[in-house]
Scaffold this motif. Sequence first.
Motif, PDB file in Angstrom:
ATOM      1  N   GLY B   3     -12.372   5.660   6.566  1.00 34.95           N
ATOM      2  CA  GLY B   3     -12.044   4.761   5.460  1.00 34.95           C
ATOM      3  C   GLY B   3     -10.557   4.839   5.153  1.00 34.95           C
ATOM      4  N   VAL B   4     -10.245   5.007   3.868  1.00 33.74           N
ATOM      5  CA  VAL B   4      -8.856   5.134   3.430  1.00 33.74           C
ATOM      6  C   VAL B   4      -8.592   6.598   3.086  1.00 33.74           C
ATOM      7  CG1 VAL B   4      -7.111   4.405   1.771  1.00 33.74           C
ATOM      8  CG2 VAL B   4      -8.890   2.792   2.509  1.00 33.74           C
ATOM      9  N   THR B   5      -7.595   7.174   3.706  1.00 31.31           N
ATOM     10  CA  THR B   5      -7.254   8.562   3.434  1.00 31.31           C
ATOM     11  C   THR B   5      -5.868   8.640   2.815  1.00 31.31           C
ATOM     12  OG1 THR B   5      -6.389   8.851   5.672  1.00 31.31           O
ATOM     13  CG2 THR B   5      -8.696   9.430   5.302  1.00 31.31           C
ATOM     14  N   GLN B   6      -5.701   9.591   1.920  1.00 34.12           N
ATOM     15  CA  GLN B   6      -4.426   9.797   1.255  1.00 34.12           C
ATOM     16  C   GLN B   6      -4.088  11.290   1.284  1.00 34.12           C
ATOM     17  OE1 GLN B   6      -5.494   6.919  -2.418  1.00 34.12           O
ATOM     18  NE2 GLN B   6      -3.493   7.914  -2.598  1.00 34.12           N
ATOM     19  N   THR B   7      -2.817  11.569   1.502  1.00 38.83           N
ATOM     20  CA  THR B   7      -2.327  12.940   1.384  1.00 38.83           C
ATOM     21  C   THR B   7      -0.968  12.932   0.717  1.00 38.83           C
ATOM     22  OG1 THR B   7      -1.347  12.812   3.597  1.00 38.83           O
ATOM     23  CG2 THR B   7      -3.545  13.817   3.422  1.00 38.83           C
ATOM     24  N   PRO B   8      -0.645  13.958  -0.074  1.00 38.98           N
ATOM     25  CA  PRO B   8      -1.526  15.053  -0.477  1.00 38.98           C
ATOM     26  C   PRO B   8      -2.460  14.633  -1.608  1.00 38.98           C
ATOM     27  CG  PRO B   8       0.574  15.297  -1.555  1.00 38.98           C
ATOM     28  CD  PRO B   8       0.691  14.070  -0.683  1.00 38.98           C
ATOM     29  N   LYS B   9      -3.356  15.501  -2.040  1.00 40.11           N
ATOM     30  CA  LYS B   9      -4.216  15.212  -3.184  1.00 40.11           C
ATOM     31  C   LYS B   9      -3.508  15.537  -4.496  1.00 40.11           C
ATOM     32  CE  LYS B   9      -8.698  15.504  -1.036  1.00 40.11           C
ATOM     33  NZ  LYS B   9      -9.987  16.153  -0.917  1.00 40.11           N
ATOM     34  N   PHE B  10      -2.688  16.561  -4.474  1.00 38.32           N
ATOM     35  CA  PHE B  10      -1.928  16.971  -5.655  1.00 38.32           C
ATOM     36  C   PHE B  10      -0.492  17.265  -5.229  1.00 38.32           C
ATOM     37  CE2 PHE B  10      -5.571  17.459  -8.369  1.00 38.32           C
ATOM     38  CZ  PHE B  10      -6.595  17.846  -7.522  1.00 38.32           C
ATOM     39  N   GLN B  11       0.439  16.969  -6.121  1.00 39.57           N
ATOM     40  CA  GLN B  11       1.839  17.257  -5.826  1.00 39.57           C
ATOM     41  C   GLN B  11       2.591  17.443  -7.131  1.00 39.57           C
ATOM     42  OE1 GLN B  11       3.336  17.436  -2.543  1.00 39.57           O
ATOM     43  NE2 GLN B  11       4.933  18.388  -3.790  1.00 39.57           N
ATOM     44  N   GLN B 102     -11.751  -4.402  -2.073  1.00 47.24           N
ATOM     45  CA  GLN B 102     -10.738  -3.408  -1.704  1.00 47.24           C
ATOM     46  C   GLN B 102     -11.415  -2.051  -1.593  1.00 47.24           C
ATOM     47  OE1 GLN B 102      -6.515  -3.792  -2.995  1.00 47.24           O
ATOM     48  NE2 GLN B 102      -7.436  -4.742  -4.781  1.00 47.24           N
ATOM     49  N   TYR B 103     -11.007  -1.302  -0.587  1.00 47.79           N
ATOM     50  CA  TYR B 103     -11.499   0.059  -0.392  1.00 47.79           C
ATOM     51  C   TYR B 103     -10.379   1.005  -0.812  1.00 47.79           C
ATOM     52  CZ  TYR B 103     -15.305  -2.016   2.215  1.00 47.79           C
ATOM     53  OH  TYR B 103     -16.403  -2.757   2.570  1.00 47.79           O
ATOM     54  N   PHE B 104     -10.721   1.896  -1.733  1.00 50.92           N
ATOM     55  CA  PHE B 104      -9.707   2.775  -2.297  1.00 50.92           C
ATOM     56  C   PHE B 104      -9.765   4.156  -1.661  1.00 50.92           C
ATOM     57  CE2 PHE B 104      -7.773   0.556  -5.845  1.00 50.92           C
ATOM     58  CZ  PHE B 104      -8.599  -0.548  -5.970  1.00 50.92           C
ATOM     59  N   GLY B 105      -8.585   4.763  -1.583  1.00 53.17           N
ATOM     60  CA  GLY B 105      -8.509   6.156  -1.176  1.00 53.17           C
ATOM     61  C   GLY B 105      -8.829   7.065  -2.349  1.00 53.17           C
ATOM     62  N   PRO B 106      -8.871   8.390  -2.105  1.00 56.29           N
ATOM     63  CA  PRO B 106      -9.255   9.345  -3.148  1.00 56.29           C
ATOM     64  C   PRO B 106      -8.163   9.601  -4.179  1.00 56.29           C
ATOM     65  CG  PRO B 106      -8.743  10.496  -1.129  1.00 56.29           C
ATOM     66  CD  PRO B 106      -8.683   9.031  -0.801  1.00 56.29           C
ATOM     67  N   GLY B 107      -6.958   9.147  -3.940  1.00 58.39           N
ATOM     68  CA  GLY B 107      -5.889   9.292  -4.921  1.00 58.39           C
ATOM     69  C   GLY B 107      -5.019  10.514  -4.713  1.00 58.39           C
ATOM     70  N   THR B 108      -3.798  10.407  -5.225  1.00 56.77           N
ATOM     71  CA  THR B 108      -2.853  11.529  -5.260  1.00 56.77           C
ATOM     72  C   THR B 108      -2.412  11.703  -6.700  1.00 56.77           C
ATOM     73  OG1 THR B 108      -2.000  11.164  -3.011  1.00 56.77           O
ATOM     74  CG2 THR B 108      -0.585  12.370  -4.556  1.00 56.77           C
TER      75      THR B 108
END
Lengths: 112, 113
Positions: B3-11, B102-108
């Motif tokens: 799907g949609v991937t996001q990195t990093p999860k926290f910053q 729209q397909y969303f990523g998990p967020g940062t």
Amino acid sequence: AQSVSQHNHHVILSEAASLELGCNYSYGGTVNLFWYVQYPGQHLQLLLKYFSGDPLVKGIKGFEAEFIKSKFSFNLRKPSVQWSDTAEYFCAVSGGYQKVTFGTGTKLQVIP
Amino acid sequence: NAGVTQTPKFQVLKTGQSMTLQCAQDMNHEYMSWYRQDPGMGLRLIHYSVGAGITDQGEVPNGYNVSRSTTEDFPLRLLSAAPSQTSVYFCASTRQGGVYEQYFGPGTRLTVT
């Protein structure tokens, strides 16, 4: 320019109560309308969408929405909410093959 | 499919630092977008792209840059981080902007101190 208004910012209901969340949009042409849901700690997921045809749209988990063109509205409804419906709900609009504009969201809290 | 991937999860960044938020999708979607989510303000569009090599500004583009060299990737660059950029950032993709889901990523979750 397109815009979306969600007038209810925070709604608290008891389980089994009926739900109606308001959404009004501003756009001069043909619109596509969406409702997304964001459960705590998760990303947005589509609940339902309207492009054309029957103005009463049925989505997942028993949700439905009615497109009323004369009122520029696309309100979300559910006859009987459950605790698991606790989430934030976003209405969104687009004018065809264009960017999507989201409303400010409505937080729904369902009390067992 | 991931799907949609996001990195990093926290910053966590200090004011003035730069960084890139990564976003990738494996659904061969033409349209990709970046949103920021702030309490009481919903999702606001930062930048979007209708295909490789084509990007455009959304509602709140200042302080951010994007590029789209491939269909799969759509990185968001913060040039000089400011506390006002503290937010949760979501990347999304869809087959065709404005029409399809729209397909969303998990967020940062980004904090700028």
